[in-house]
Design a protein around this motif. Structure first.
Motif, PDB file in Angstrom:
ATOM      1  N   HIS A 193       9.563  -4.385  -6.330  1.00  0.00           N
ATOM      2  CA  HIS A 193       9.047  -5.607  -6.944  1.00  0.00           C
ATOM      3  C   HIS A 193       9.930  -6.055  -8.104  1.00  0.00           C
ATOM      4  CE1 HIS A 193       7.160  -1.957  -8.279  1.00  0.00           C
ATOM      5  NE2 HIS A 193       6.564  -2.504  -9.309  1.00  0.00           N
ATOM      6  N   SER A 194      11.188  -6.283  -7.745  1.00  0.00           N
ATOM      7  CA  SER A 194      12.158  -6.833  -8.695  1.00  0.00           C
ATOM      8  C   SER A 194      13.364  -7.292  -7.901  1.00  0.00           C
ATOM      9  CB  SER A 194      12.574  -5.787  -9.726  1.00  0.00           C
ATOM     10  OG  SER A 194      13.611  -6.285 -10.556  1.00  0.00           O
ATOM     11  N   PHE A 195      14.133  -8.212  -8.500  1.00  0.00           N
ATOM     12  CA  PHE A 195      15.377  -8.662  -7.873  1.00  0.00           C
ATOM     13  C   PHE A 195      16.473  -7.704  -8.317  1.00  0.00           C
ATOM     14  CE2 PHE A 195      19.013 -11.525  -7.200  1.00  0.00           C
ATOM     15  CZ  PHE A 195      18.720 -11.972  -5.921  1.00  0.00           C
ATOM     16  N   LEU A 196      16.638  -6.625  -7.532  1.00  0.00           N
ATOM     17  CA  LEU A 196      17.637  -5.614  -7.890  1.00  0.00           C
ATOM     18  C   LEU A 196      19.032  -6.228  -7.957  1.00  0.00           C
ATOM     19  CD1 LEU A 196      16.355  -2.616  -5.722  1.00  0.00           C
ATOM     20  CD2 LEU A 196      16.129  -2.906  -8.187  1.00  0.00           C
ATOM     21  N   VAL A 213      12.751 -14.129 -18.531  1.00  0.00           N
ATOM     22  CA  VAL A 213      13.530 -14.626 -17.394  1.00  0.00           C
ATOM     23  C   VAL A 213      12.889 -15.890 -16.812  1.00  0.00           C
ATOM     24  CG1 VAL A 213      14.277 -12.278 -16.826  1.00  0.00           C
ATOM     25  CG2 VAL A 213      12.315 -13.272 -15.641  1.00  0.00           C
ATOM     26  N   LYS A 214      13.677 -16.663 -16.086  1.00  0.00           N
ATOM     27  CA  LYS A 214      13.191 -17.876 -15.433  1.00  0.00           C
ATOM     28  C   LYS A 214      13.075 -17.693 -13.920  1.00  0.00           C
ATOM     29  CE  LYS A 214      13.313 -19.571 -19.505  1.00  0.00           C
ATOM     30  NZ  LYS A 214      12.064 -19.416 -20.302  1.00  0.00           N
ATOM     31  N   LEU A 215      13.569 -16.568 -13.424  1.00  0.00           N
ATOM     32  CA  LEU A 215      13.446 -16.244 -12.005  1.00  0.00           C
ATOM     33  C   LEU A 215      12.999 -14.791 -11.876  1.00  0.00           C
ATOM     34  CD1 LEU A 215      16.717 -17.760 -10.467  1.00  0.00           C
ATOM     35  CD2 LEU A 215      14.398 -18.599 -10.078  1.00  0.00           C
ATOM     36  N   ILE A 216      12.009 -14.551 -11.041  1.00  0.00           N
ATOM     37  CA  ILE A 216      11.661 -13.194 -10.648  1.00  0.00           C
ATOM     38  C   ILE A 216      11.936 -13.064  -9.160  1.00  0.00           C
ATOM     39  CG2 ILE A 216       9.931 -12.871 -12.432  1.00  0.00           C
ATOM     40  CD1 ILE A 216       7.793 -13.422 -10.272  1.00  0.00           C
ATOM     41  N   GLY A 217      11.875 -11.863  -8.650  1.00  0.00           N
ATOM     42  CA  GLY A 217      12.169 -11.710  -7.228  1.00  0.00           C
ATOM     43  C   GLY A 217      11.718 -10.375  -6.697  1.00  0.00           C
ATOM     44  N   ALA A 218      12.045 -10.153  -5.434  1.00  0.00           N
ATOM     45  CA  ALA A 218      11.724  -8.890  -4.773  1.00  0.00           C
ATOM     46  C   ALA A 218      12.901  -8.506  -3.889  1.00  0.00           C
ATOM     47  CB  ALA A 218      10.451  -9.016  -3.944  1.00  0.00           C
ATOM     48  N   THR A 219      13.045  -7.205  -3.652  1.00  0.00           N
ATOM     49  CA  THR A 219      14.177  -6.679  -2.898  1.00  0.00           C
ATOM     50  C   THR A 219      13.692  -5.641  -1.894  1.00  0.00           C
ATOM     51  OG1 THR A 219      15.615  -6.936  -4.838  1.00  0.00           O
ATOM     52  CG2 THR A 219      16.399  -5.484  -3.065  1.00  0.00           C
ATOM     53  N   ALA A 220      14.045  -5.827  -0.642  1.00  0.00           N
ATOM     54  CA  ALA A 220      13.779  -4.815   0.382  1.00  0.00           C
ATOM     55  C   ALA A 220      15.083  -4.071   0.644  1.00  0.00           C
ATOM     56  CB  ALA A 220      13.263  -5.451   1.670  1.00  0.00           C
ATOM     57  N   HIS A 221      15.026  -2.749   0.600  1.00  0.00           N
ATOM     58  CA  HIS A 221      16.249  -1.961   0.745  1.00  0.00           C
ATOM     59  C   HIS A 221      15.946  -0.645   1.452  1.00  0.00           C
ATOM     60  CE1 HIS A 221      15.242   1.012  -2.451  1.00  0.00           C
ATOM     61  NE2 HIS A 221      14.560  -0.002  -2.956  1.00  0.00           N
ATOM     62  N   TYR A 222      16.978  -0.046   2.010  1.00  0.00           N
ATOM     63  CA  TYR A 222      16.836   1.285   2.584  1.00  0.00           C
ATOM     64  C   TYR A 222      16.729   2.297   1.449  1.00  0.00           C
ATOM     65  CZ  TYR A 222      18.056  -0.529   7.202  1.00  0.00           C
ATOM     66  OH  TYR A 222      18.058  -1.222   8.390  1.00  0.00           O
ATOM     67  N   VAL A 223      15.942   3.331   1.695  1.00  0.00           N
ATOM     68  CA  VAL A 223      15.727   4.351   0.676  1.00  0.00           C
ATOM     69  C   VAL A 223      16.845   5.384   0.722  1.00  0.00           C
ATOM     70  CG1 VAL A 223      14.217   6.266  -0.003  1.00  0.00           C
ATOM     71  CG2 VAL A 223      13.239   4.041   0.614  1.00  0.00           C
ATOM     72  N   THR A 224      17.347   5.743  -0.459  1.00  0.00           N
ATOM     73  CA  THR A 224      18.350   6.793  -0.611  1.00  0.00           C
ATOM     74  C   THR A 224      17.891   7.720  -1.742  1.00  0.00           C
ATOM     75  OG1 THR A 224      19.658   5.587  -2.256  1.00  0.00           O
ATOM     76  CG2 THR A 224      20.193   5.199   0.082  1.00  0.00           C
ATOM     77  N   PRO A 225      18.553   8.871  -1.919  1.00  0.00           N
ATOM     78  CA  PRO A 225      18.185   9.748  -3.022  1.00  0.00           C
ATOM     79  C   PRO A 225      18.315   9.098  -4.401  1.00  0.00           C
ATOM     80  CG  PRO A 225      19.475  10.971  -1.420  1.00  0.00           C
ATOM     81  CD  PRO A 225      19.529   9.523  -1.011  1.00  0.00           C
TER      82      PRO A 225
END
Length: 284
Positions: A193-196, A213-225
């Motif tokens: 729940h952030s724009f990584l 901030v003026k923009l929020i975002g979300a990021t879907a990513h593959y999980v790593t260690p």
């Protein structure tokens, strides 16, 4: 005779003749190409390709792989063949916030997401009623700092027992162990729940609010260690203003998270995502 649909993804060192060689072999078995995408990463010299095609239903995956073998061997291609007649099987993990889970279940129900949810896992009981309503097995696993090895074994066993293709962290607020991240690399997607790469860790919307901030975002990513450092699949932003509270940020973020995660899962199950080191190639 009906057709069967397949998706071929491949990667190798870029060189002339790859597309011609692969498509010629596909043509030799009567394949009809419905979609083709390719990308040459000039920095690494790697070539990526995705081909969606149909063949007569009497053709098996083994026959297709056998036909492709001369081209694959010639260019030292790493390839994967996906049979679209088999629905990808999903395990969804969730904690208390269920908005992303509910959105995924809806998209499966209406057919936009061509997949099957085979289990819902949670460290809380909150989503049990939802799972029962959808007819999906529900697994409540209490998470503590001392039982990570036990939960690792449970998850790996569940993946094997359900023949799951993908594990989805739909706001599952527990950090997966290095063991799981390595064993299931490329098969676990998280919604952050952030724009990584900004605002990692806990309460990113509150961090964003404090920074104005003026923009929020979300990021879907593959999980790593490495926490919140995995290859990014999908992102989206939402405009916010100074007049909004931190809770307004959270509310706006819920919608973005749900959309971003669903799109990332759809891209993955349709074999549109290819790993490229610490990055991804995502064919639209």
């Amino acid at each position: 005779m009906t057709d069967r649909a397949f998706i071929l993804t491949l990667t190798c060192v870029d060189q002339p003749g790859i597309v011609s060689a692969v498509t010629t072999e596909l043509a030799s078995i009567g394949a009809n190409i419905a979609e083709s995408n390719q990308y040459w990463d000039r920095q690494t010299g790697q070539f990526f390709m995705r081909i969606a095609f149909t063949v007569n239903s009497d053709k098996t995956g083994e026959e297709i792989n056998r036909a492709l073998k001369p081209a694959l061997d010639r260019f030292e291609i790493k390839a994967a063949l996906t049979d679209r007649s088999r629905k990808p099987r999903l395990i969804i993990m969730v904690s208390k916030f269920d908005h992303a889970l509910l959105h995924l279940l809806y998209q499966v129900k209406v057919g936009w997401l061509n997949a099957e949810v085979v289990a819902i896992v949670s460290n809380h009981e909150d989503s049990r009623a939802t799972a029962e309503l959808e007819g999906v097995p529900y697994h409540y696993w209490k998470a503590t700092k001392d039982n990570k090895p036990e939960l690792d074994e449970k998850l790996l066993n569940l993946v094997r027992e359900t023949d799951a293709d993908l594990v989805i962290l739909a706001r599952y607020m527990q950090v997966l162990s290095d063991t799981i991240s390595k064993r299931l690399y490329g098969k676990v997607i998280n919604i952050h729940h952030s724009f990584l790469p900004s605002f990692k860790g806990a309460k990113p919307y509150h961090q964003a609010y404090e920074r104005g901030v003026k923009l929020i975002g979300a990021t879907a990513h593959y999980v790593t260690p490495d926490l919140d450092e995995g290859p990014i699949i999908e992102q989206e932003t939402e405009r916010v203003t100074h007049a909004m509270t931190a809770e307004d940020f959270v509310a706006a973020g819920r919608d973005v998270e749900s959309r971003v995660l669903a799109r990332a899962v759809k891209s993955h199950v349709e074999a549109r995502v290819m790993l490229n080191g610490h990055k991804t190639v995502v064919f639209g």
